[in-house]
Scaffold this active site. Structure first.
Site, mmCIF file in Angstrom:
data_model
loop_
_atom_site.group_PDB
_atom_site.id
_atom_site.type_symbol
_atom_site.label_atom_id
_atom_site.label_comp_id
_atom_site.label_asym_id
_atom_site.label_seq_id
_atom_site.Cartn_x
_atom_site.Cartn_y
_atom_site.Cartn_z
ATOM 1 N N THR A 1 -2.730 19.435 16.489
ATOM 2 C CA THR A 1 -1.526 18.707 16.102
ATOM 3 C C THR A 1 -1.582 17.256 16.556
ATOM 4 O OG1 THR A 1 -0.233 20.720 16.215
ATOM 5 C CG2 THR A 1 0.976 18.682 16.476
ATOM 6 N N ARG B 1 3.136 31.039 7.128
ATOM 7 C CA ARG B 1 3.859 30.714 8.359
ATOM 8 C C ARG B 1 4.292 29.245 8.385
ATOM 9 N NH1 ARG B 1 2.346 27.911 12.916
ATOM 10 N NH2 ARG B 1 3.390 28.466 14.856
ATOM 11 N N GLY C 1 5.499 26.544 11.133
ATOM 12 C CA GLY C 1 5.652 26.323 12.574
ATOM 13 C C GLY C 1 6.801 25.380 12.869
ATOM 14 N N ASP C 2 6.814 24.900 14.082
ATOM 15 C CA ASP C 2 7.916 24.049 14.521
ATOM 16 C C ASP C 2 7.783 22.592 14.073
ATOM 17 O OD1 ASP C 2 5.624 23.957 16.244
ATOM 18 O OD2 ASP C 2 6.815 22.748 17.627
ATOM 19 N N GLY D 1 4.518 27.295 18.332
ATOM 20 C CA GLY D 1 5.668 26.919 17.521
ATOM 21 C C GLY D 1 6.822 27.901 17.511
HETATM 22 N N1 ASP Z 1 3.179 23.595 17.100
HETATM 23 C C1 ASP Z 1 2.190 23.887 16.097
HETATM 24 C C2 ASP Z 1 2.613 25.077 15.313
HETATM 25 O O1 ASP Z 1 3.199 25.990 15.874
HETATM 26 C C3 ASP Z 1 0.841 24.121 16.620
HETATM 27 C C4 ASP Z 1 0.317 23.107 17.573
HETATM 28 O O2 ASP Z 1 1.006 22.220 17.982
HETATM 29 O O3 ASP Z 1 -0.844 23.198 17.959
HETATM 30 O O4 ASP Z 1 2.338 25.149 14.143
#
Ligand code: ASP
Length: 186
Positions: free
Chosen positions: A10, A38, A40-41, A64
């Protein structure tokens, strides 16, 4: 090989401009072995990304599902707004408290309305760095020198610039272009 893989994670940016405008941006490929479909956050405003001129700008990385449950980015801003704690204190409490308590791993970069910086994580490390509008490195973390070398996979924390939103997306755009050049097509 392991080192290279670490750079494909990320990327996030937070910025504050000279008028006090705050911005945050986060881009992610998700988690390893994530389920098809999926979300994520990172794209969820309030979970992995949030900016509010009254308080602070936050960009997150980590597991996330837990960031979504704890609404981490908004939680940090809300604590600053409602409890009058500093952004650094709020980030520390949320990352090592609320998030950790439910099993979440990760970290955040934060710049507040006064330009105070905070980089908080409950993992072994988080690539990170900060620069001001004159190009000075303000905070040097683990391998943060690579901000200058424009290596992808870093959290870049910027403040004191003319146009926060443009800067945040320009930083991400540059990093994303590097990532797509480096990554093998799948
Ligand atoms: N937060 C990201 C997600 O859950 C993954 C990451 O930050 O590495 O998709």
């Amino acid at each position: 090989q392991q080192e290279d893989i670490a750079y494909f994670g990320t990327v996030g940016a937070v910025a504050r401009d000279k008028d006090g405008n705050l911005a945050a941006a986060t881009s992610t490929g998700g988690m390893t072995n994530k389920r098809w479909g999926r979300i994520g956050d990172s794209p969820l405003i309030g979970a992995g990304t949030y900016a509010d001129n009254q308080t602070c700008a936050v960009s997150a990385t980590g597991s996330g599902e837990y960031f979504i449950r704890a609404v981490v980015a908004h939680e940090i801003c809300a604590r600053v707004r409602l409890s009058k704690v500093s952004a650094a204190e709020a980030a520390r409490d949320v990352i090592h408290g609320k998030l950790k308590d439910i099993g979440g791993d990760g970290g955040v970069i934060v710049v507040d309305r006064n330009g105070e910086l905070s980089l908080e994580f409950n993992t072994d490390g988080m690539f990170r760095g900060a620069r001001d509008s004159r190009g000075r490195d303000l905070l040097i973390g683990r391998v943060a020198r690579q901000v200058a070398a424009e290596v992808a996979g870093l959290h870049v924390l910027v403040f004191g610039l003319e146009r926060a939103q443009l800067v945040a997306s320009a930083v991400l755009g540059r990093i994303e272009r590097l990532v797509s050049k480096l990554q093998q097509p799948c």
